[in-house]
Design an enzyme around this catalytic site. Structure first.
Site, PDB file in Angstrom:
ATOM      1  N   HIS A   1     -10.748   0.871   1.316  1.00 33.81           N
ATOM      2  CA  HIS A   1     -10.508   1.828   2.389  1.00 33.81           C
ATOM      3  C   HIS A   1     -11.688   1.624   3.328  1.00 33.81           C
ATOM      4  O   HIS A   1     -12.797   2.052   3.034  1.00 33.81           O
ATOM      5  CB  HIS A   1     -10.461   3.251   1.838  1.00 33.81           C
TER       6      HIS A   1
ATOM      7  N   HIS B   1       1.552   5.328  -1.694  1.00 32.12           N
ATOM      8  CA  HIS B   1       1.202   6.486  -2.512  1.00 32.12           C
ATOM      9  C   HIS B   1       2.492   7.139  -2.980  1.00 32.12           C
ATOM     10  O   HIS B   1       3.345   7.462  -2.151  1.00 32.12           O
ATOM     11  CB  HIS B   1       0.399   7.498  -1.696  1.00 32.12           C
ATOM     12  N   VAL B   2       2.632   7.322  -4.296  1.00 32.99           N
ATOM     13  CA  VAL B   2       3.858   7.981  -4.781  1.00 32.99           C
ATOM     14  C   VAL B   2       3.559   9.269  -5.544  1.00 32.99           C
ATOM     15  O   VAL B   2       4.479   9.927  -6.035  1.00 32.99           O
ATOM     16  CB  VAL B   2       4.720   7.042  -5.667  1.00 32.99           C
ATOM     17  N   ARG B   3       2.255   9.639  -5.632  1.00 34.35           N
ATOM     18  CA  ARG B   3       1.871  10.870  -6.350  1.00 34.35           C
ATOM     19  C   ARG B   3       2.382  10.850  -7.790  1.00 34.35           C
ATOM     20  O   ARG B   3       2.540   9.792  -8.376  1.00 34.35           O
ATOM     21  CB  ARG B   3       2.375  12.126  -5.617  1.00 34.35           C
TER      22      ARG B   3
ATOM     23  N   HIS C   1       0.863  -1.191   0.000  1.00 34.20           N
ATOM     24  CA  HIS C   1       0.000   0.000   0.000  1.00 34.20           C
ATOM     25  C   HIS C   1       0.889   1.228   0.000  1.00 34.20           C
ATOM     26  O   HIS C   1       1.457   1.603   1.020  1.00 34.20           O
ATOM     27  CB  HIS C   1      -0.915  -0.001   1.233  1.00 34.20           C
TER      28      HIS C   1
ATOM     29  N   HIS D   1       3.024  14.463   1.663  1.00 32.84           N
ATOM     30  CA  HIS D   1       2.398  15.779   1.467  1.00 32.84           C
ATOM     31  C   HIS D   1       3.474  16.813   1.748  1.00 32.84           C
ATOM     32  O   HIS D   1       4.286  16.614   2.659  1.00 32.84           O
ATOM     33  CB  HIS D   1       1.260  15.994   2.464  1.00 32.84           C
TER      34      HIS D   1
HETATM   35 ZN   LIG Z   1      -3.712   4.947   1.442  1.00 31.23          ZN
END
Ligand SMILES: [Zn+2]
Length: 650
Positions: free
Chosen positions: A443, A323-325, A321, A558
């Site tokens: 989610h 997130h790498v944008r 899981h 972020h």
């Molecule tokens: Zn996530």
């Protein structure tokens, strides 16, 4: 979704009313929860016990509802009560003492074959489904013995009987009973077949020259000329004993004291040598070699010494899981994950989200381009599930190597506005996923503003997971970033098609971390950190060794200025030190030996991908995490930035 909302709000009100002791309220509460109770009992009880389980559970609910602390926890409590009642009933059922042989024999003698066969079928039908699956079919037929099988075949041929009924499978039923039921019992069949009269049955069955006599069969098998008498019996016995041992020990056949000694020796040596992985041989030197090999061999499953471990080598882990944008941000964070992990499941919540196979392929190419030269890192792609994702896209996605779809309830977290408003809108797409073997990643939080932020995962289990599992029993579902005891217990009990990822920060911190000495935005993520009891339950799940919990960092970068903002973004950046954080959590729980399964095995196994062959090594070493790392035009503050870590990836 409207009816479900109303139902749930009503339910909470009902629980509160029932807690005042009002009999009318208790009655309507019982009426309202009965369908749920029944549905759950169907899954945990055998059919004949469902009514009893429901009734018993409702009585418990009526008696104890006043003691329930939070109305929102009612559903979880209801299910716990029912499961307990089902277990009780099941235990009561299996507590029967087995019948005494003599009594069983007498009962068998007094009943017709037809009646017995019926009894047997009823007995099987009354077993819970999973018991019926477990017992091998041959067991039921009573033909697990080759001799029985042959005899049954011969009997059928003689009598032109129809074949034995299709096996149902069952529990421990005496083989004798089974044989009796599936093949007409005829104790003298052998003698009749030999053409002898029953009166002389003993003698006749030993008549030499009849090829079927047991003795001659033995002689043949032992390679001894047929014959009779004490001498012959002795010879056969000897030949058997010797030949068997010799063959197994790899020694040339022979007889006498010397030979016996040789066999014994070969056995002893070979066994040890084989087990120790040493070439066979004899003498002091060889014995020493075996002992050494034994000492240095590591018993399976214990790559880590139990006491204080300072170095930990495990198979290269994966992050299920991440997130790498995109763009410059992507280029800044991908190298961090690539250094730690062999693969990562990339979340599709870009703006706009990744909803087609073509977008996923293009995104994968951008990620691959950001992987530093010489680093072995493969992004595993997912699509963003929306109400309108066409089922036809699933086939294309599967073909393009996409492994999963991510379900975000609309508005649940960063960039999830395009998410699913009602899971029922996506059922056609889910059907296509089940067909193509794609996983559904959820989610697990409802977005209903009426539900307390800290209860949203537990409510999601009731409202979404349970109906979803019922409607798509074989769709593989990953409950992402589990945060509560309810969620962990649900996944633990939900069967082999449900698994969960757990983040490092949810294993290490409870919600106090967000508020220690002031508000700490870098500990704010969604789902939000929970109470200590939940953290403990998560650690328990992760270190249990269960293959349905695996590593997923949910590392979500972020820019620092947007986290330290009046409307701070949700997400912790852990990719920089992920495996070190997990090692710390497992070390604190004294379960470092379970880290490899959690980090490197359970994930690929669930995703049907190969495990890695390479390894990584962690050392117990104090070091300070950099306070910030570059992130495009901005900076990024990793979790634990400026603080000390106990483990270091070398
Ligand atoms: Zn996530």
């Amino acid at each position: 979704m409207a009816p479900a909302f109303v139902e749930h709000a009503d339910r909470s009100a009902l629980v509160l009313a029932a807690q005042t002791g009002d009999p009318a309220a208790i009655e309507s509460l019982l009426a309202a929860c009965q369908p749920d109770a029944r549905r759950y009992a169907w899954r945990h009880c055998q059919a004949s016990d469902v009514d009893d389980a429901v009734q018993e559970s409702l009585m418990v609910i009526a008696r104890k509802v006043r003691a329930l602390k939070a109305a929102a926890a009612f559903s979880a409590w209801l299910f716990t009560v029912i499961r307990r009642e089902c277990l009780k009933l099941q235990r009561a059922m299996f507590r029967h003492e087995p019948l005494d042989d003599d009594i069983a024999e007498r009962q068998l003698a007094s009943r017709s074959d037809g009646a017995l066969r019926l009894d047997l079928v009823h007995a099987f039908e009354s077993l819970p489904a999973h018991y019926r699956e477990v017992v091998p079919a041959a067991r039921f037929r009573g033909t697990h013995h080759r001799r029985d099988r042959r005899a049954a075949r011969r009997a059928r041929q003689r009598r032109q009987e129809p074949p034995a009924p299709r096996p149902l499978a069952g529990a421990r039923i005496p083989a004798r009973l089974i044989r009796r039921c599936t093949r007409p019992h005829d104790p003298f069949a052998r003698h009749r077949a030999a053409g002898s009269r029953l009166r002389w049955k003993r003698h006749a069955s030993r008549e030499p020259g009849k090829s079927w006599t047991p003795r001659n069969r033995l002689c043949r098998a032992a390679g001894v000329a047929p014959g009779r008498g004490k001498e012959k019996r002795h010879e056969v016995r000897e030949a058997w004993g010797r030949a068997k041992n010799h063959r197994a020990a790899g020694v040339a056949p022979g007889r006498g004291k010397e030979k016996r000694h040789e066999v014994r020796e070969a056995w002893g040596r070979a066994k040890n040598h084989r087990a120790a992985g040493v070439a066979p041989g004899r003498g002091k030197e060889k014995r020493h070699e075996v002992r050494e090999a034994w000492g240095s061999a590591t018993p399976p499953g214990a790559t880590i010494a139990p006491a204080m471990t300072d170095t930990l080598t495990i198979t290269r882990p994966d992050d299920w899981h991440l997130h790498v944008r995109d763009g410059a941000a992507l280029e800044a964070v991908v190298p961090h994950s690539a250094r730690q992990f062999g693969r990562a499941l990339i979340m599709p919540n870009l703006r706009p989200p990744v909803t087609t196979a073509a977008q996923a392929v293009a995104y994968r190419d951008r990620i691959r381009a950001a992987v530093p030269e010489g680093t072995d890192f493969e992004p595993v792609m997912s699509l963003y599930l929306t109400d309108r994702l066409p089922p036809e896209e699933i086939a294309l996605a599967a073909e393009a190597g996409v492994r999963a779809l991510k379900l975000y309830p609309a508005g649940a977290t960063t960039n999830s506005d395009a998410g699913v408003t009602d899971i029922r809108h996506t059922y056609k797409t889910l059907e296509a996923m089940q067909k193509h073997g794609l996983l559904l990643l959820v989610h697990g939080e409802v977005t209903d503003p009426a539900i307390d932020l800290f209860d949203r995962e537990a409510v999601f289990v009731d409202r979404v997971m349970i109906p979803l599992r019922r409607d798509f029993p074989e769709l593989k579902v990953v409950f992402e970033h589990l945060t509560t005891k309810e969620g962990a217990h649900y996944v633990r009990d939900a069967g082999r098609f449900t698994a969960a990822t757990i983040t490092a920060h949810h294993l290490l911190y409870n919600r106090n971390a967000i508020f220690t000495g002031g508000i700490r935005p870098h500990y704010y993520c969604l789902p939000v950190l929970k109470r200590e009891t939940h953290r403990v339950a998560l650690v328990e799940a992760a270190t249990s060794g269960s293959d349905r919990f695996f590593l997923g960092t949910d590392s979500a970068p972020h820019p620092a200025h947007l986290k330290e903002h009046a409307l701070g973004c949700a997400g912790c950046y852990t990719a920089l030190t992920a495996i070190e954080l997990y090692a710390e959590a497992f070390d604190n729980a004294n379960a470092l030996d379970k880290l490899e399964g959690f980090a490197s095995f359970h994930g690929p196994d669930f995703y049907d991908l190969p495990r890695h062959t390479g390894t990584i090594t962690l050392k117990r070493e104090s070091w300070t995490v950099p306070e910030t790392v570059p992130y495009g035009d901005a900076t990024l503050k990793p979790l634990r930035g400026g603080e000390t870590m106990n483990w270091k990836l070398s």
